[in-house]
Design a protein around this motif. Structure first.
Motif, mmCIF file in Angstrom:
data_model
loop_
_atom_site.group_PDB
_atom_site.id
_atom_site.type_symbol
_atom_site.label_atom_id
_atom_site.label_comp_id
_atom_site.label_asym_id
_atom_site.label_seq_id
_atom_site.Cartn_x
_atom_site.Cartn_y
_atom_site.Cartn_z
ATOM 1 N N TYR A 176 0.835 -1.196 0.000
ATOM 2 C CA TYR A 176 0.000 0.000 0.000
ATOM 3 C C TYR A 176 0.875 1.254 0.000
ATOM 4 C CZ TYR A 176 -4.100 -2.841 1.067
ATOM 5 O OH TYR A 176 -5.114 -3.750 1.006
ATOM 6 N N LEU A 177 0.509 2.215 -0.837
ATOM 7 C CA LEU A 177 1.250 3.463 -0.947
ATOM 8 C C LEU A 177 0.406 4.609 -0.398
ATOM 9 C CD1 LEU A 177 2.662 3.070 -4.564
ATOM 10 C CD2 LEU A 177 3.849 2.620 -2.402
ATOM 11 N N PRO A 178 1.030 5.534 0.350
ATOM 12 C CA PRO A 178 0.267 6.664 0.884
ATOM 13 C C PRO A 178 -0.076 7.672 -0.214
ATOM 14 C CG PRO A 178 2.584 6.892 1.421
ATOM 15 C CD PRO A 178 2.434 5.547 0.783
ATOM 16 N N HIS A 179 -1.229 8.279 -0.082
ATOM 17 C CA HIS A 179 -1.671 9.325 -1.009
ATOM 18 C C HIS A 179 -2.086 10.535 -0.179
ATOM 19 C CE1 HIS A 179 -1.655 6.995 -4.785
ATOM 20 N NE2 HIS A 179 -1.871 5.967 -3.982
ATOM 21 N N PRO A 180 -1.101 11.314 0.273
ATOM 22 C CA PRO A 180 -1.415 12.452 1.143
ATOM 23 C C PRO A 180 -2.233 13.535 0.457
ATOM 24 C CG PRO A 180 0.897 12.476 0.479
ATOM 25 C CD PRO A 180 0.346 11.158 0.038
ATOM 26 N N GLU A 181 -2.299 13.488 -0.879
ATOM 27 C CA GLU A 181 -3.089 14.481 -1.591
ATOM 28 C C GLU A 181 -4.597 14.253 -1.440
ATOM 29 O OE1 GLU A 181 -2.702 11.066 -4.489
ATOM 30 O OE2 GLU A 181 -1.442 12.035 -2.958
ATOM 31 N N VAL A 182 -4.982 13.066 -1.006
ATOM 32 C CA VAL A 182 -6.407 12.760 -0.831
ATOM 33 C C VAL A 182 -6.911 13.405 0.457
ATOM 34 C CG1 VAL A 182 -8.112 10.943 -0.459
ATOM 35 C CG2 VAL A 182 -6.265 10.606 -2.118
ATOM 36 N N ARG A 183 -7.914 14.243 0.334
ATOM 37 C CA ARG A 183 -8.511 14.897 1.495
ATOM 38 C C ARG A 183 -9.568 13.976 2.098
ATOM 39 N NH1 ARG A 183 -10.082 21.053 0.431
ATOM 40 N NH2 ARG A 183 -10.330 20.839 2.705
ATOM 41 N N LEU A 184 -9.408 13.683 3.367
ATOM 42 C CA LEU A 184 -10.288 12.735 4.054
ATOM 43 C C LEU A 184 -11.359 13.473 4.849
ATOM 44 C CD1 LEU A 184 -7.527 10.348 5.394
ATOM 45 C CD2 LEU A 184 -9.088 9.901 3.502
ATOM 46 N N PRO A 185 -12.501 12.830 5.070
ATOM 47 C CA PRO A 185 -13.510 13.420 5.953
ATOM 48 C C PRO A 185 -12.925 13.702 7.328
ATOM 49 C CG PRO A 185 -14.436 11.560 4.749
ATOM 50 C CD PRO A 185 -12.959 11.546 4.479
ATOM 51 N N ALA A 186 -13.407 14.756 7.957
ATOM 52 C CA ALA A 186 -12.894 15.150 9.269
ATOM 53 C C ALA A 186 -13.107 14.068 10.317
ATOM 54 C CB ALA A 186 -13.558 16.444 9.713
ATOM 55 N N SER A 187 -14.056 13.169 10.076
ATOM 56 C CA SER A 187 -14.366 12.124 11.059
ATOM 57 C C SER A 187 -13.200 11.177 11.311
ATOM 58 C CB SER A 187 -15.590 11.325 10.600
ATOM 59 O OG SER A 187 -15.414 10.807 9.287
ATOM 60 N N TYR A 188 -12.193 11.170 10.431
ATOM 61 C CA TYR A 188 -11.039 10.288 10.613
ATOM 62 C C TYR A 188 -9.955 10.885 11.506
ATOM 63 C CZ TYR A 188 -12.843 7.156 7.037
ATOM 64 O OH TYR A 188 -13.623 6.262 6.338
ATOM 65 N N GLY A 189 -10.064 12.148 11.844
ATOM 66 C CA GLY A 189 -9.058 12.761 12.691
ATOM 67 C C GLY A 189 -7.848 13.244 11.913
ATOM 68 N N ASP A 190 -6.861 13.754 12.650
ATOM 69 C CA ASP A 190 -5.712 14.420 12.029
ATOM 70 C C ASP A 190 -4.628 13.461 11.541
ATOM 71 O OD1 ASP A 190 -6.903 16.852 12.585
ATOM 72 O OD2 ASP A 190 -5.861 17.068 14.519
ATOM 73 N N ARG A 191 -4.586 12.244 12.048
ATOM 74 C CA ARG A 191 -3.466 11.355 11.747
ATOM 75 C C ARG A 191 -3.790 10.313 10.678
ATOM 76 N NH1 ARG A 191 -1.628 8.567 17.024
ATOM 77 N NH2 ARG A 191 -0.041 7.748 15.591
ATOM 78 N N ALA A 192 -4.911 10.452 10.026
ATOM 79 C CA ALA A 192 -5.322 9.450 9.039
ATOM 80 C C ALA A 192 -4.606 9.665 7.709
ATOM 81 C CB ALA A 192 -6.830 9.514 8.833
ATOM 82 N N VAL A 193 -4.308 8.550 7.030
ATOM 83 C CA VAL A 193 -3.601 8.585 5.743
ATOM 84 C C VAL A 193 -4.321 7.657 4.779
ATOM 85 C CG1 VAL A 193 -1.429 8.143 4.534
ATOM 86 C CG2 VAL A 193 -1.390 9.014 6.879
ATOM 87 N N TYR A 194 -4.712 8.176 3.621
ATOM 88 C CA TYR A 194 -5.314 7.338 2.577
ATOM 89 C C TYR A 194 -4.198 6.572 1.880
ATOM 90 C CZ TYR A 194 -8.302 6.025 -1.368
ATOM 91 O OH TYR A 194 -9.022 5.305 -2.303
ATOM 92 N N MET A 195 -4.407 5.260 1.664
ATOM 93 C CA MET A 195 -3.422 4.408 1.017
ATOM 94 C C MET A 195 -4.121 3.530 -0.024
ATOM 95 S SD MET A 195 -1.189 3.206 4.357
ATOM 96 C CE MET A 195 0.355 2.945 3.463
ATOM 97 N N ALA A 196 -3.391 3.178 -1.054
ATOM 98 C CA ALA A 196 -3.961 2.318 -2.105
ATOM 99 C C ALA A 196 -2.861 1.456 -2.692
ATOM 100 C CB ALA A 196 -4.625 3.159 -3.182
ATOM 101 N N MET A 197 -3.288 0.382 -3.356
ATOM 102 C CA MET A 197 -2.360 -0.565 -3.955
ATOM 103 C C MET A 197 -2.952 -1.113 -5.240
ATOM 104 S SD MET A 197 -0.849 -4.099 -2.245
ATOM 105 C CE MET A 197 -2.456 -4.901 -2.105
ATOM 106 N N PRO A 198 -2.179 -1.149 -6.317
ATOM 107 C CA PRO A 198 -2.681 -1.796 -7.542
ATOM 108 C C PRO A 198 -2.735 -3.298 -7.363
ATOM 109 C CG PRO A 198 -0.391 -1.134 -7.823
ATOM 110 C CD PRO A 198 -0.836 -0.592 -6.492
ATOM 111 N N LEU A 199 -3.705 -3.929 -8.013
ATOM 112 C CA LEU A 199 -3.854 -5.384 -7.945
ATOM 113 C C LEU A 199 -3.477 -5.970 -9.290
ATOM 114 C CD1 LEU A 199 -7.265 -5.554 -6.055
ATOM 115 C CD2 LEU A 199 -4.997 -6.035 -5.106
ATOM 116 N N HIS A 200 -2.238 -6.367 -9.410
ATOM 117 C CA HIS A 200 -1.763 -6.937 -10.669
ATOM 118 C C HIS A 200 -2.295 -8.359 -10.823
ATOM 119 C CE1 HIS A 200 0.823 -3.502 -11.098
ATOM 120 N NE2 HIS A 200 1.393 -3.757 -9.929
ATOM 121 N N PRO A 201 -2.605 -8.767 -12.035
ATOM 122 C CA PRO A 201 -3.099 -10.130 -12.282
ATOM 123 C C PRO A 201 -2.101 -11.187 -11.802
ATOM 124 C CG PRO A 201 -3.417 -8.759 -14.217
ATOM 125 C CD PRO A 201 -2.560 -7.970 -13.267
#
Length: 201
Positions: A176-201
């Protein structure tokens, strides 16, 4: 919550995704998938909510991240075939909620989900909690590997989550790679980080 998967012991070393896939490939089982001789992952059932809701409250209540029973159930209703319970030696051991969600977006913890799941090639791992007696065994990364394999088998292109309370150190070794450019809902708090990973076949 995962959108914040949690295992409260982030200091364990974890193999790569490929190593997990080789070592913990789920075997077929009439009611689910066996991760090993003691761990069964099966579809979440109505009877599990009596365990899920208080477990979620214990895991996230003090940090202000608990979303409550109705919101949790709404995630399940949106994608019941992507929500799972964990059994350890026949006893409830945790849960994993996932649903299709557009890449770069995630559920708001303060709102229930709409009845129909969004059409998306991204699967979002919304929440993963194991019971107190099973923590510290590295189960959360194994369960996320199971979910990634499931998503890949079903044709999803990516998988995402929101790491809270510093848990990004657990998910990075899985790919999983962090995507700090993604703005998260405030309900997650200040320390939350959106992460994603490609699923290769």
């Amino acid at each position: 919550m995962s959108a914040h998967p949690t295992d409260t012991h982030p200091t364990h070393e974890h193999p790569t995704h490929e190593q997990h896939a080789d070592e913990h490939h789920a075997d077929a089982h009439p009611t689910g998938a066996l991760l090993d001789e003691e761990l069964l992952v099966r579809p979440l059932a109505e009877r599990d909510w009596a365990e899920v809701v208080p477990l979620e409250a214990r895991a996230y209540g003090e940090s202000g991240l608990s979303e409550g029973g109705e919101a949790l159930r709404s995630r399940h209703r949106a994608a019941p075939d992507l929500c799972f319970a964990v059994e350890h030696k026949g006893e409830f051991g945790g849960y994993l909620l996932a649903l299709p969600y557009p890449l770069g977006h995630c559920p708001d913890l303060g709102r229930a989900e709409s009845p129909a799941a969004a059409a998306s090639t991204n699967l979002h791992a919304h929440d993963l909690v194991v019971t107190e007696r099973l923590r510290g065994r590295g189960l959360a990364p194994r369960l996320l590997t199971f979910l990634a394999d499931t998503a890949r088998d079903r044709g999803y292109a990516t998988i995402s989550l929101v790491a809270v309370r510093g848990s990004e150190v657990l998910w990075a070794p899985l790919g999983y790679l962090p995507h700090p450019e993604v703005r998260l809902p405030a309900s997650y708090g200040d320390r939350a980080v959106y992460m994603a990973m490609p699923l290769h076949p």
